[in-house]
Design a protein around this motif. Structure first.
Motif, PDB file in Angstrom:
ATOM      1  N   ALA A   1       0.933  -1.126   0.030  1.00  0.00           N
ATOM      2  CA  ALA A   1       0.096   0.038  -0.092  1.00  0.00           C
ATOM      3  C   ALA A   1       0.815   1.300  -0.026  1.00  0.00           C
ATOM      4  CB  ALA A   1      -0.808  -0.059   1.259  1.00  0.00           C
ATOM      5  N   ARG A   2       0.383   2.375  -0.508  1.00  0.00           N
ATOM      6  CA  ARG A   2       0.993   3.685  -0.569  1.00  0.00           C
ATOM      7  C   ARG A   2       0.909   4.382   0.712  1.00  0.00           C
ATOM      8  NH1 ARG A   2      -0.834   8.378  -2.646  1.00  0.00           N
ATOM      9  NH2 ARG A   2      -3.033   7.656  -3.104  1.00  0.00           N
ATOM     10  N   PHE A   3       1.866   5.012   1.086  1.00  0.00           N
ATOM     11  CA  PHE A   3       1.854   6.021   2.379  1.00  0.00           C
ATOM     12  C   PHE A   3       2.890   6.923   2.425  1.00  0.00           C
ATOM     13  CE2 PHE A   3       1.507   7.812   6.469  1.00  0.00           C
ATOM     14  CZ  PHE A   3       0.267   7.976   6.693  1.00  0.00           C
ATOM     15  N   ASP A   4       2.570   8.166   1.972  1.00  0.00           N
ATOM     16  CA  ASP A   4       3.743   9.161   1.980  1.00  0.00           C
ATOM     17  C   ASP A   4       4.143   9.903   3.186  1.00  0.00           C
ATOM     18  OD1 ASP A   4       5.186  11.339   1.220  1.00  0.00           O
ATOM     19  OD2 ASP A   4       4.396  11.705  -0.713  1.00  0.00           O
ATOM     20  N   HIS A   5       4.840   9.365   4.067  1.00  0.00           N
ATOM     21  CA  HIS A   5       5.103   9.782   5.218  1.00  0.00           C
ATOM     22  C   HIS A   5       5.466  11.315   5.263  1.00  0.00           C
ATOM     23  CE1 HIS A   5       4.626   5.888   7.490  1.00  0.00           C
ATOM     24  NE2 HIS A   5       5.128   5.407   6.571  1.00  0.00           N
ATOM     25  N   ASP A   6       6.296  11.619   4.196  1.00  0.00           N
ATOM     26  CA  ASP A   6       6.839  13.110   4.205  1.00  0.00           C
ATOM     27  C   ASP A   6       5.514  14.239   4.037  1.00  0.00           C
ATOM     28  OD1 ASP A   6       9.545  12.123   4.788  1.00  0.00           O
ATOM     29  OD2 ASP A   6       9.834  12.222   2.604  1.00  0.00           O
ATOM     30  N   TYR A   7       4.579  13.713   3.102  1.00  0.00           N
ATOM     31  CA  TYR A   7       3.417  14.501   2.844  1.00  0.00           C
ATOM     32  C   TYR A   7       2.486  14.643   3.993  1.00  0.00           C
ATOM     33  CZ  TYR A   7      -0.680  16.507   0.681  1.00  0.00           C
ATOM     34  OH  TYR A   7      -1.648  17.290   0.210  1.00  0.00           O
ATOM     35  N   TYR A   8       2.299  13.363   4.742  1.00  0.00           N
ATOM     36  CA  TYR A   8       1.541  13.180   5.959  1.00  0.00           C
ATOM     37  C   TYR A   8       2.217  14.265   7.011  1.00  0.00           C
ATOM     38  CZ  TYR A   8      -1.265  11.019   9.408  1.00  0.00           C
ATOM     39  OH  TYR A   8      -2.102  10.640  10.473  1.00  0.00           O
ATOM     40  N   ARG A   9       3.632  14.221   7.336  1.00  0.00           N
ATOM     41  CA  ARG A   9       4.218  15.181   8.191  1.00  0.00           C
ATOM     42  C   ARG A   9       4.197  16.427   7.924  1.00  0.00           C
ATOM     43  NH1 ARG A   9       9.996  13.777   8.239  1.00  0.00           N
ATOM     44  NH2 ARG A   9       9.779  14.968   6.162  1.00  0.00           N
ATOM     45  N   ASP A  10       4.668  16.716   6.596  1.00  0.00           N
ATOM     46  CA  ASP A  10       5.074  18.197   6.265  1.00  0.00           C
ATOM     47  C   ASP A  10       3.625  18.891   5.518  1.00  0.00           C
ATOM     48  OD1 ASP A  10       7.501  17.619   6.811  1.00  0.00           O
ATOM     49  OD2 ASP A  10       8.206  17.178   4.800  1.00  0.00           O
ATOM     50  N   ASN A  11       2.655  18.301   5.212  1.00  0.00           N
ATOM     51  CA  ASN A  11       1.383  18.920   4.316  1.00  0.00           C
ATOM     52  C   ASN A  11       0.054  18.603   5.262  1.00  0.00           C
ATOM     53  OD1 ASN A  11       3.675  18.199   2.171  1.00  0.00           O
ATOM     54  ND2 ASN A  11       2.554  20.037   1.765  1.00  0.00           N
ATOM     55  N   HIS A  12      -0.295  17.194   5.325  1.00  0.00           N
ATOM     56  CA  HIS A  12      -1.505  17.021   5.996  1.00  0.00           C
ATOM     57  C   HIS A  12      -1.655  17.562   7.332  1.00  0.00           C
ATOM     58  CE1 HIS A  12      -5.292  14.909   6.164  1.00  0.00           C
ATOM     59  NE2 HIS A  12      -5.016  14.554   7.163  1.00  0.00           N
ATOM     60  N   MET A  13      -0.732  17.120   8.271  1.00  0.00           N
ATOM     61  CA  MET A  13      -0.863  17.250   9.604  1.00  0.00           C
ATOM     62  C   MET A  13      -1.084  18.782   9.886  1.00  0.00           C
ATOM     63  SD  MET A  13      -1.949  14.647  10.915  1.00  0.00           S
ATOM     64  CE  MET A  13      -2.011  15.275  12.569  1.00  0.00           C
ATOM     65  N   PRO A  14      -0.097  19.845   9.231  1.00  0.00           N
ATOM     66  CA  PRO A  14      -0.092  20.982   9.749  1.00  0.00           C
ATOM     67  C   PRO A  14      -1.192  21.902   8.926  1.00  0.00           C
ATOM     68  CG  PRO A  14       2.122  20.428   8.651  1.00  0.00           C
ATOM     69  CD  PRO A  14       1.294  19.126   8.539  1.00  0.00           C
ATOM     70  N   MET A  15      -1.882  21.134   7.884  1.00  0.00           N
ATOM     71  CA  MET A  15      -3.078  21.589   7.092  1.00  0.00           C
ATOM     72  C   MET A  15      -4.217  21.255   8.063  1.00  0.00           C
ATOM     73  SD  MET A  15      -6.102  20.484   5.652  1.00  0.00           S
ATOM     74  CE  MET A  15      -6.050  19.269   4.471  1.00  0.00           C
ATOM     75  N   LEU A  16      -4.255  20.204   8.672  1.00  0.00           N
ATOM     76  CA  LEU A  16      -5.213  19.907   9.770  1.00  0.00           C
ATOM     77  C   LEU A  16      -5.193  20.673  10.967  1.00  0.00           C
ATOM     78  CD1 LEU A  16      -6.178  16.246  11.106  1.00  0.00           C
ATOM     79  CD2 LEU A  16      -5.330  18.036  12.524  1.00  0.00           C
ATOM     80  N   LYS A  17      -4.208  21.002  11.707  1.00  0.00           N
ATOM     81  CA  LYS A  17      -3.798  21.866  12.734  1.00  0.00           C
ATOM     82  C   LYS A  17      -4.233  23.359  12.546  1.00  0.00           C
ATOM     83  CE  LYS A  17      -2.121  24.007  16.467  1.00  0.00           C
ATOM     84  NZ  LYS A  17      -3.191  23.916  17.492  1.00  0.00           N
ATOM     85  N   SER A  18      -3.811  23.642  11.303  1.00  0.00           N
ATOM     86  CA  SER A  18      -4.265  25.104  10.890  1.00  0.00           C
ATOM     87  C   SER A  18      -6.032  25.264  10.504  1.00  0.00           C
ATOM     88  CB  SER A  18      -3.871  25.268   9.619  1.00  0.00           C
ATOM     89  OG  SER A  18      -4.431  26.456   8.973  1.00  0.00           O
TER      90      SER A  18
END
Lengths: 104, 104
Positions: B14-31
């Motif tokens: 399965a695909r899981f982009d840990h860098d995108y998750y840390r650098d984009n998704h989670m900061p967006m969620l926090k914002s």
């Protein structure tokens, strides 16, 4: 930093003594592991994503350590006592996972 | 204090982009969640309990909030955008759990 997650899958009617887990089991584990356990957290499952649905895990702990090796070196000699205490608070069989702490 | 855990079950290939998750998704969620998200942590699965065995979850995040209501009030209006971003880093379907923080 790594995190060792110990997760107890929810089962209807299963026994889990959250007070014993917090007040006895986890402090005993910390005492046995010493500095190899930098800190730990404890969760009590409330629900799944949908309100009122059962949680995946009735209880979890997350143990922080410098490395997998540091954890295993400290855990090995204490495994029998730590695992032997599980029956004092639950009849559930935990799932374990080791994770890298990406954001701590 | 409560903790919302979002857990992505490991599947071979399965695909899981840990860098995108840390650098984009989670900061967006926090914002998007603002102060309703007191803080969050991110884990990357290394293994199960046995060395070399696959982890139960390839990735997890844990979002801390004052209450289930505070989280849901902030999440609701942003759910579409936050959930819509998942396809950018994985094809896995996450499991959600809400827990009471017993030891934080």
């Amino acid at each position: 930093m790594i995190k060792v997650s110990v997760m107890y899958p929810y089962e209807p009617g299963a026994r889990f003594d959250h007070d014993y887990y917090r007040d006895n089991h986890m402090p005993m584990l910390k005492s046995r592991l010493g500095d190899a356990c930098k800190s730990y957290t404890v969760d009590k499952g409330i629900s799944g994503g949908a309100p009122g649905s059962p949680p995946t895990y009735v209880g979890m702990c997350h143990i922080f350590a410098d490395s997998v090796e540091a954890f295993q070196t400290a855990f090995g000699p204490n495994a029998k006592d730590i695992l032997g205490d599980i029956a004092n608070y639950t009849d559930l069989k935990p799932t374990m996972q080791i994770s890298e702490v990406v954001v701590g």
